[in-house]
Design a protein around this motif. Structure first.
Motif, PDB file in Angstrom:
ATOM      1  N   ILE A   1     -39.529 -56.286 -23.907  1.00 17.87           N
ATOM      2  CA  ILE A   1     -38.724 -55.962 -25.086  1.00 17.87           C
ATOM      3  C   ILE A   1     -39.569 -56.122 -26.352  1.00 17.87           C
ATOM      4  CG2 ILE A   1     -36.770 -56.717 -26.503  1.00 17.87           C
ATOM      5  CD1 ILE A   1     -35.352 -57.433 -23.817  1.00 17.87           C
ATOM      6  N   GLU A   2     -40.295 -57.221 -26.437  1.00 19.13           N
ATOM      7  CA  GLU A   2     -41.142 -57.453 -27.614  1.00 19.13           C
ATOM      8  C   GLU A   2     -42.243 -56.402 -27.725  1.00 19.13           C
ATOM      9  OE1 GLU A   2     -40.414 -62.274 -27.631  1.00 19.13           O
ATOM     10  OE2 GLU A   2     -42.380 -61.499 -27.047  1.00 19.13           O
ATOM     11  N   ALA A   3     -42.804 -56.004 -26.588  1.00 17.19           N
ATOM     12  CA  ALA A   3     -43.847 -54.975 -26.602  1.00 17.19           C
ATOM     13  C   ALA A   3     -43.282 -53.639 -27.075  1.00 17.19           C
ATOM     14  CB  ALA A   3     -44.465 -54.822 -25.208  1.00 17.19           C
ATOM     15  N   LEU A   4     -42.074 -53.302 -26.632  1.00 17.37           N
ATOM     16  CA  LEU A   4     -41.437 -52.059 -27.076  1.00 17.37           C
ATOM     17  C   LEU A   4     -41.156 -52.104 -28.571  1.00 17.37           C
ATOM     18  CD1 LEU A   4     -40.159 -49.301 -26.399  1.00 17.37           C
ATOM     19  CD2 LEU A   4     -38.024 -50.519 -25.943  1.00 17.37           C
ATOM     20  N   GLU A   5     -40.633 -53.221 -29.053  1.00 24.76           N
ATOM     21  CA  GLU A   5     -40.335 -53.362 -30.479  1.00 24.76           C
ATOM     22  C   GLU A   5     -41.589 -53.225 -31.343  1.00 24.76           C
ATOM     23  OE1 GLU A   5     -36.417 -53.319 -30.326  1.00 24.76           O
ATOM     24  OE2 GLU A   5     -37.487 -53.603 -32.197  1.00 24.76           O
ATOM     25  N   ALA A   6     -42.710 -53.737 -30.850  1.00 24.80           N
ATOM     26  CA  ALA A   6     -43.954 -53.705 -31.624  1.00 24.80           C
ATOM     27  C   ALA A   6     -44.653 -52.351 -31.565  1.00 24.80           C
ATOM     28  CB  ALA A   6     -44.904 -54.793 -31.121  1.00 24.80           C
ATOM     29  N   SER A   7     -44.236 -51.498 -30.636  1.00 24.00           N
ATOM     30  CA  SER A   7     -44.905 -50.208 -30.477  1.00 24.00           C
ATOM     31  C   SER A   7     -44.151 -49.087 -31.182  1.00 24.00           C
ATOM     32  CB  SER A   7     -45.038 -49.868 -28.988  1.00 24.00           C
ATOM     33  OG  SER A   7     -43.780 -49.483 -28.469  1.00 24.00           O
ATOM     34  N   THR A   8     -44.731 -47.891 -31.164  1.00 25.80           N
ATOM     35  CA  THR A   8     -44.068 -46.712 -31.719  1.00 25.80           C
ATOM     36  C   THR A   8     -43.264 -45.978 -30.652  1.00 25.80           C
ATOM     37  OG1 THR A   8     -46.023 -45.360 -31.301  1.00 25.80           O
ATOM     38  CG2 THR A   8     -45.827 -46.372 -33.494  1.00 25.80           C
ATOM     39  N   LEU A   9     -43.275 -46.484 -29.414  1.00 23.63           N
ATOM     40  CA  LEU A   9     -42.482 -45.881 -28.346  1.00 23.63           C
ATOM     41  C   LEU A   9     -40.995 -46.083 -28.623  1.00 23.63           C
ATOM     42  CD1 LEU A   9     -44.428 -47.212 -25.227  1.00 23.63           C
ATOM     43  CD2 LEU A   9     -44.509 -44.909 -26.170  1.00 23.63           C
ATOM     44  N   THR A  10     -40.170 -45.161 -28.130  1.00 23.32           N
ATOM     45  CA  THR A  10     -38.721 -45.325 -28.273  1.00 23.32           C
ATOM     46  C   THR A  10     -38.067 -45.687 -26.949  1.00 23.32           C
ATOM     47  OG1 THR A  10     -38.374 -42.955 -27.970  1.00 23.32           O
ATOM     48  CG2 THR A  10     -38.523 -43.772 -30.244  1.00 23.32           C
ATOM     49  N   GLU A  11     -38.754 -45.481 -25.828  1.00 21.09           N
ATOM     50  CA  GLU A  11     -38.220 -45.821 -24.511  1.00 21.09           C
ATOM     51  C   GLU A  11     -39.328 -46.375 -23.630  1.00 21.09           C
ATOM     52  OE1 GLU A  11     -36.062 -42.746 -22.507  1.00 21.09           O
ATOM     53  OE2 GLU A  11     -35.010 -42.156 -24.326  1.00 21.09           O
ATOM     54  N   LEU A  12     -38.912 -47.252 -22.711  1.00 22.28           N
ATOM     55  CA  LEU A  12     -39.834 -47.845 -21.758  1.00 22.28           C
ATOM     56  C   LEU A  12     -39.075 -48.036 -20.455  1.00 22.28           C
ATOM     57  CD1 LEU A  12     -42.586 -49.369 -21.197  1.00 22.28           C
ATOM     58  CD2 LEU A  12     -41.375 -51.425 -21.882  1.00 22.28           C
TER      59      LEU A  12
END
Length: 157
Positions: free
Chosen positions: A10-21
């Motif tokens: 979750i933290e990695a997704l929040e820190a990235s420009t990705l919208t889905e993982l």
């Protein structure tokens, strides 16, 4: 899956420009989707071609209509901000949140989108006239799918 590892994802997704993982492990799949902020949504909308009627963006926190400013036609559409199941009423047999032809006020709930057992309210951020409801309650909707056609209160309705 380990809760600490999920938190890390979750933290990695929040820190990235990705919208889905999406992550799969030992037969379990975890799909995370990040909501767009109002400024991100507006910049994405500006970079995409427009229909004849300007599209409304739906930020996620809280879900609300942010109609694109326009001097063109007053009719706009509200699009789903995420994939999920749309609910047009609070429970089976309950009255609908809104009906076609109804004037609604800022802050009023238009529908709820259920995604991963989380119910996300979609609310108006200004006074509107609902022209048409474009989906059925219980229908699965895709992100970007039109849910309602409306007119802003400032337009001649």
């Amino acid at each position: 899956m380990d809760h600490a590892y999920i938190r890390t994802l979750i933290e990695a997704l929040e820190a990235s420009t990705l919208t889905e993982l999406e992550f799969s492990q030992n037969g379990s799949t975890l799909r995370l989707a990040k909501s767009l902020t109002k400024s991100t949504t507006q910049s994405l909308a500006a970079s995409q071609p427009q229909d004849s009627a300007p599209a409304a963006s739906v930020p996620n926190a809280p879900h609300a209509i942010a109609a694109a400013p326009s001097a063109a036609p007053a009719t706009q559409t509200l699009k789903a901000s995420m994939y999920g199941v749309v609910h047009l009423q609070a429970s089976p047999g309950a009255p609908a949140y809104v009906t076609a032809g109804q004037r609604i006020q800022a802050g009023q709930t238009l529908c709820v989108i259920e995604a991963m057992k989380i119910f996300n309210e979609v609310q108006a951020d200004e006074d509107l006239l609902i022209e048409a409801i474009l989906v059925q309650s219980g229908e699965e909707v895709e992100a970007g799918q039109a849910l309602f056609r409306f007119q802003r209160s400032g337009a001649d309705v």
